[in-house]
Design a protein around this motif. Structure first.
Motif, PDB file in Angstrom:
ATOM      1  N   MET A 130       0.825  -1.203   0.000  1.00  0.00           N
ATOM      2  CA  MET A 130       0.000   0.000   0.000  1.00  0.00           C
ATOM      3  C   MET A 130       0.862   1.257   0.000  1.00  0.00           C
ATOM      4  SD  MET A 130      -3.330   0.625   2.308  1.00  0.00           S
ATOM      5  CE  MET A 130      -3.097   2.102   3.239  1.00  0.00           C
TER       6      MET A 130
ATOM      7  N   MET B  32       0.502   3.772  -3.097  1.00  0.00           N
ATOM      8  CA  MET B  32      -0.267   4.970  -2.772  1.00  0.00           C
ATOM      9  C   MET B  32       0.463   6.233  -3.225  1.00  0.00           C
ATOM     10  SD  MET B  32      -1.741   6.097   0.913  1.00  0.00           S
ATOM     11  CE  MET B  32      -0.171   6.191   1.722  1.00  0.00           C
TER      12      MET B  32
ATOM     13  N   GLU C 113       0.929  10.306  -2.511  1.00  0.00           N
ATOM     14  CA  GLU C 113       0.694  11.419  -1.593  1.00  0.00           C
ATOM     15  C   GLU C 113       1.607  12.564  -2.004  1.00  0.00           C
ATOM     16  OE1 GLU C 113      -0.657  10.374   2.772  1.00  0.00           O
ATOM     17  OE2 GLU C 113       1.192   9.340   2.333  1.00  0.00           O
TER      18      GLU C 113
ATOM     19  N   ARG D  15      -1.606   4.001   9.876  1.00  0.00           N
ATOM     20  CA  ARG D  15      -2.507   4.933   9.190  1.00  0.00           C
ATOM     21  C   ARG D  15      -3.964   4.517   9.433  1.00  0.00           C
ATOM     22  NH1 ARG D  15      -0.078   8.204   5.180  1.00  0.00           N
ATOM     23  NH2 ARG D  15      -2.146   9.071   4.839  1.00  0.00           N
ATOM     24  N   ILE D  16      -4.233   3.223   9.301  1.00  0.00           N
ATOM     25  CA  ILE D  16      -5.591   2.734   9.513  1.00  0.00           C
ATOM     26  C   ILE D  16      -5.990   2.963  10.976  1.00  0.00           C
ATOM     27  CG2 ILE D  16      -7.063   0.671   9.470  1.00  0.00           C
ATOM     28  CD1 ILE D  16      -5.091  -0.276   7.170  1.00  0.00           C
TER      29      ILE D  16
ATOM     30  N   LYS E  26      -4.971   5.348  12.908  1.00  0.00           N
ATOM     31  CA  LYS E  26      -5.292   6.767  13.111  1.00  0.00           C
ATOM     32  C   LYS E  26      -6.729   7.055  12.702  1.00  0.00           C
ATOM     33  CE  LYS E  26      -0.852   9.192  12.892  1.00  0.00           C
ATOM     34  NZ  LYS E  26      -0.005  10.114  12.126  1.00  0.00           N
ATOM     35  N   GLY E  27      -7.154   6.434  11.598  1.00  0.00           N
ATOM     36  CA  GLY E  27      -8.541   6.588  11.152  1.00  0.00           C
ATOM     37  C   GLY E  27      -9.510   6.041  12.188  1.00  0.00           C
TER      38      GLY E  27
ATOM     39  N   LYS F 215      -9.761   8.341  15.237  1.00  0.00           N
ATOM     40  CA  LYS F 215     -10.598   9.499  14.963  1.00  0.00           C
ATOM     41  C   LYS F 215     -12.079   9.143  15.153  1.00  0.00           C
ATOM     42  CE  LYS F 215     -11.344  12.890  11.465  1.00  0.00           C
ATOM     43  NZ  LYS F 215     -11.491  12.976  10.015  1.00  0.00           N
ATOM     44  N   ARG F 216     -12.468   8.002  14.624  1.00  0.00           N
ATOM     45  CA  ARG F 216     -13.854   7.552  14.765  1.00  0.00           C
ATOM     46  C   ARG F 216     -14.213   7.300  16.229  1.00  0.00           C
ATOM     47  NH1 ARG F 216     -16.597   4.848  10.539  1.00  0.00           N
ATOM     48  NH2 ARG F 216     -15.757   5.537   8.560  1.00  0.00           N
TER      49      ARG F 216
ATOM     50  N   VAL G 285      -6.443  -6.063   4.281  1.00  0.00           N
ATOM     51  CA  VAL G 285      -6.301  -4.723   4.862  1.00  0.00           C
ATOM     52  C   VAL G 285      -7.653  -4.294   5.407  1.00  0.00           C
ATOM     53  CG1 VAL G 285      -5.648  -2.326   4.427  1.00  0.00           C
ATOM     54  CG2 VAL G 285      -4.545  -4.153   3.148  1.00  0.00           C
ATOM     55  N   PRO G 286      -7.781  -4.107   6.721  1.00  0.00           N
ATOM     56  CA  PRO G 286      -9.076  -3.716   7.262  1.00  0.00           C
ATOM     57  C   PRO G 286      -9.360  -2.237   7.001  1.00  0.00           C
ATOM     58  CG  PRO G 286      -7.467  -3.792   9.014  1.00  0.00           C
ATOM     59  CD  PRO G 286      -6.759  -4.208   7.764  1.00  0.00           C
ATOM     60  N   THR G 287     -10.630  -1.864   7.048  1.00  0.00           N
ATOM     61  CA  THR G 287     -10.968  -0.440   6.974  1.00  0.00           C
ATOM     62  C   THR G 287     -10.892   0.134   8.387  1.00  0.00           C
ATOM     63  OG1 THR G 287     -13.313  -0.860   7.353  1.00  0.00           O
ATOM     64  CG2 THR G 287     -12.566  -0.844   5.059  1.00  0.00           C
ATOM     65  N   PRO G 288     -10.774   1.465   8.498  1.00  0.00           N
ATOM     66  CA  PRO G 288     -10.764   2.083   9.833  1.00  0.00           C
ATOM     67  C   PRO G 288     -12.030   1.728  10.620  1.00  0.00           C
ATOM     68  CG  PRO G 288     -10.088   3.673   8.181  1.00  0.00           C
ATOM     69  CD  PRO G 288     -10.522   2.446   7.439  1.00  0.00           C
ATOM     70  N   ALA G 289     -13.179   1.625   9.928  1.00  0.00           N
ATOM     71  CA  ALA G 289     -14.430   1.307  10.628  1.00  0.00           C
ATOM     72  C   ALA G 289     -14.361  -0.074  11.270  1.00  0.00           C
ATOM     73  CB  ALA G 289     -15.606   1.372   9.646  1.00  0.00           C
TER      74      ALA G 289
ATOM     75  N   VAL H 216      -4.036  15.239   0.534  1.00  0.00           N
ATOM     76  CA  VAL H 216      -4.645  14.277  -0.372  1.00  0.00           C
ATOM     77  C   VAL H 216      -3.897  12.946  -0.349  1.00  0.00           C
ATOM     78  CG1 VAL H 216      -3.386  15.447  -2.219  1.00  0.00           C
ATOM     79  CG2 VAL H 216      -5.176  13.860  -2.823  1.00  0.00           C
TER      80      VAL H 216
ATOM     81  N   TYR I 177      -4.019   9.162  -2.684  1.00  0.00           N
ATOM     82  CA  TYR I 177      -4.576   8.408  -3.816  1.00  0.00           C
ATOM     83  C   TYR I 177      -4.148   6.962  -3.647  1.00  0.00           C
ATOM     84  CZ  TYR I 177      -4.354   6.300  -8.461  1.00  0.00           C
ATOM     85  OH  TYR I 177      -4.455   5.434  -9.509  1.00  0.00           O
TER      86      TYR I 177
ATOM     87  N   ALA J  79      -5.846  10.699   8.010  1.00  0.00           N
ATOM     88  CA  ALA J  79      -5.378   9.581   8.817  1.00  0.00           C
ATOM     89  C   ALA J  79      -5.246   8.354   7.929  1.00  0.00           C
ATOM     90  CB  ALA J  79      -6.346   9.336   9.967  1.00  0.00           C
TER      91      ALA J  79
ATOM     92  N   SER K 147     -13.651   3.584   4.662  1.00  0.00           N
ATOM     93  CA  SER K 147     -14.686   2.667   5.155  1.00  0.00           C
ATOM     94  C   SER K 147     -15.985   2.935   4.425  1.00  0.00           C
ATOM     95  CB  SER K 147     -14.897   2.862   6.653  1.00  0.00           C
ATOM     96  OG  SER K 147     -13.676   2.925   7.332  1.00  0.00           O
TER      97      SER K 147
END
Lengths: 352, 179
Positions: free
Chosen positions: A172, A176, A178, A258-259, A261-262, A265-266, A334-338, B33, B35, B60, B65
């Protein structure tokens, strides 16, 4: 210098060339092909730059060992199965005290596994996957900007300690894009006496990893050990994120961080006070820094894209001063932040 | 503010290009950003998708999700990803080749017959830019000026003819939808 939007693989390549890398050898493997491609295209534009697509991963690591012995800044890259092939060479470079950068853009394992992002090579990277009493510095970037900065720093560390340095990222991070700003690299300090470029009028130089006399060999091992102790003292790097009022702390590195951190936040929106401790150097592991956090926080949750490898280092660092829980997604998932937020909130709900 | 957009379709439809062009223009506007493409052993005709996260704060997680916007260029993507989008999100769909409509009632749907418009313009390959025209107008994340300037930079100055057809395609998509 303007911000540019680049994929992680390209960022490593560009940062390496800017840092003075003038020899790259590599063999294709997904998901790091773009790095090899970038080096093929761009290293020749730098004076003295040499690119070789080698016949194998093993050839690549030995080629960079040779160029490093001649005093050139060198790099090779691969992904998990290819890194396994390089281990003999890495051990040899550690023994011969040759600086060099090995990039591992991890994919799912074991075996050929798959080409999805994973973190299953933590043990191999931090314990030294090759034979013998050696260590490699391992840096784990978690953003495009960090890929650039740490790649440049890796070259300085490799020269400073005369040791191979591994950049451990995953598919990733490699794919990715950035925005990145490339910093100005520091001038290189590397003593000419370590470069095999002909003795001239002086004493002949030699570099070797074969020490038949056990007493010589023991002394060499202790010498390396003393060097690693200095690295352990001077080079741990880490990031703390929303630690100040945290009641529980997630420990994660690279993409997983990174995940996390997401997820944090939630969860904070639901009044769960969570923070993140992110080791940037995996070896040396920021052991003391993590341990000191245990004075303030009693629950740590390790999250990795593996079945639990860094988990062992976290336990060793915390020495039972705090509870350690674990969540992992191995094999390229790879899991999602949720999803992670769900798991973490369940862990936090659990009554002790 | 963090806005996540998910682009999906066949490989060869310019799905990743849509993401890259949006990410570049958002960066040029000063946003944070990321990508993130889905990569794999795919080829033309296989599946392609990417996630673009845009924010005025540090992003983050580049993994999404529940994206706010979902762009689907083919039917399989609609079935696979319609459950991913957040409630009140917007689905943009390529109605030229997608006959079905989303089952969900809690999302807005913008139908753009971008393959048909592209054929009218005489170049079937600009369907993705037509969709971007519609997307930029509705989402209002960046202005069309910023987007078009960025697109030109990405495509490179050597392809002047492409710049012209892309501009036309963008305008066609932009005018097709109501803001």
């Amino acid at each position: 210098m303007n911000k540019v939007l680049m994929s992680g693989n390209f960022v490593i390549g560009e940062a390496a060339i800017r840092a003075g890398c003038r020899f790259y050898a590599g063999y294709p493997i997904t998901p790091q092909n773009e790095l090899t491609e970038y080096m093929a295209e761009h290293i020749r534009n730098a004076e003295g730059g040499v690119f070789i697509q080698s016949e194998s991963e093993i050839a690549a690591i030995n080629m960079i060992a040779g160029a490093s012995a001649a005093g050139i800044r060198v790099m090779t890259s691969s992904s998990s199965p290819g890194i396994s092939l390089k281990q003999e060479g890495i051990s040899s470079m550690a023994a011969c005290e040759l600086p060099g950068i090995i990039v591992n853009i991890m994919r799912g394992g074991p075996g050929l596994g798959n080409i999805r992002p994973s973190q299953g090579d933590y043990f191999q990277a931090t314990r030294g996957g090759g034979h013998g009493d050696y260590r490699t510095i391992v840096l784990a970037p978690a953003s495009g900007q960090e890929l650039a900065d740490l790649t440049m720093d890796a070259f300085d560390l490799a020269d400073k300690y005369r040791t191979p340095v591994m950049i451990l990222a995953d598919g990733m991070m490699g794919q990715m894009m950035e925005p990145v700003i490339f910093k100005k690299p520091k001038p290189r300090h590397y003593n000419e006496k370590f470069m095999l470029r002909g003795a001239g009028d002086g004493k002949s130089k030699f570099i070797r990893g074969l020490l038949l006399d056990p007493i010589d060999s023991e002394e060499h091992n202790w010498k390396l050990f003393r060097k690693y102790e200095i690295i352990k003292k001077n080079e741990p790097r880490f990031e703390e994120h929303r630690i100040a009022d945290a009641e529980a702390v997630i420990v994660a590195y690279g993409t997983a961080a990174r995940i996390a951190k997401g997820a944090i936040k939630r969860l904070r929106e639901h009044n769960l006070k969570l923070g993140l401790f992110r080791p940037i150097s995996l070896w040396p592991f920021p052991e003391m820094q993590l341990r000191s956090l245990a004075a303030q926080v009693k629950k740590f949750i390790v999250f990795e894209m593996s079945t639990g490898q860094m988990l062992e280092d976290v336990r060793l660092a915390l020495q039972g001063y705090a509870d350690v829980e674990f969540h992992g997604r191995p094999g390229g998932a790879v899991p999602t932040p949720a999803e992670l937020a769900n798991v973490i909130s369940k862990i936090c709900d659990k009554r002790d | 503010m963090i806005i996540k957009t998910f682009f999906s379709g066949f490989g060869g439809q310019g799905v990743l290009m849509m993401g890259i062009s949006l990410a570049n223009s958002a960066m040029n506007k000063g946003y944070h950003v990321t990508y993130l493409p889905a990569y794999g052993a795919e080829m033309r005709g296989g599946t392609a998708n990417c996630t673009v996260a845009i924010g005025d704060e540090e992003i983050a997680s580049p993994v999404s999700s529940e994206p706010d916007y979902l762009i689907v260029m083919n039917s399989p993507s609609l079935f696979t990803f319609q459950n991913k989008i957040t409630s009140d999100g917007t689905i943009f769909l390529n109605s030229s080749i997608i006959n079905d409509r989303p089952k969900r009632q809690d999302v807005k749907v913008v139908c753009v017959p971008c393959a048909d418009i592209a054929l009218e313009l005489g170049n079937s390959r600009v369907a993705n830019i037509i969709m971007m025209g519609a997307f930029i107008k509705v989402s209002d994340i960046v202005t069309s000026e910023i987007y078009l300037k960025c697109l030109e930079t990405i495509m490179g100055s050597r392809k002047k003819a492409l710049a012209e057809i892309n501009r036309k395609a963008f305008a066609a998509g932009y005018d097709y939808v109501k803001a």
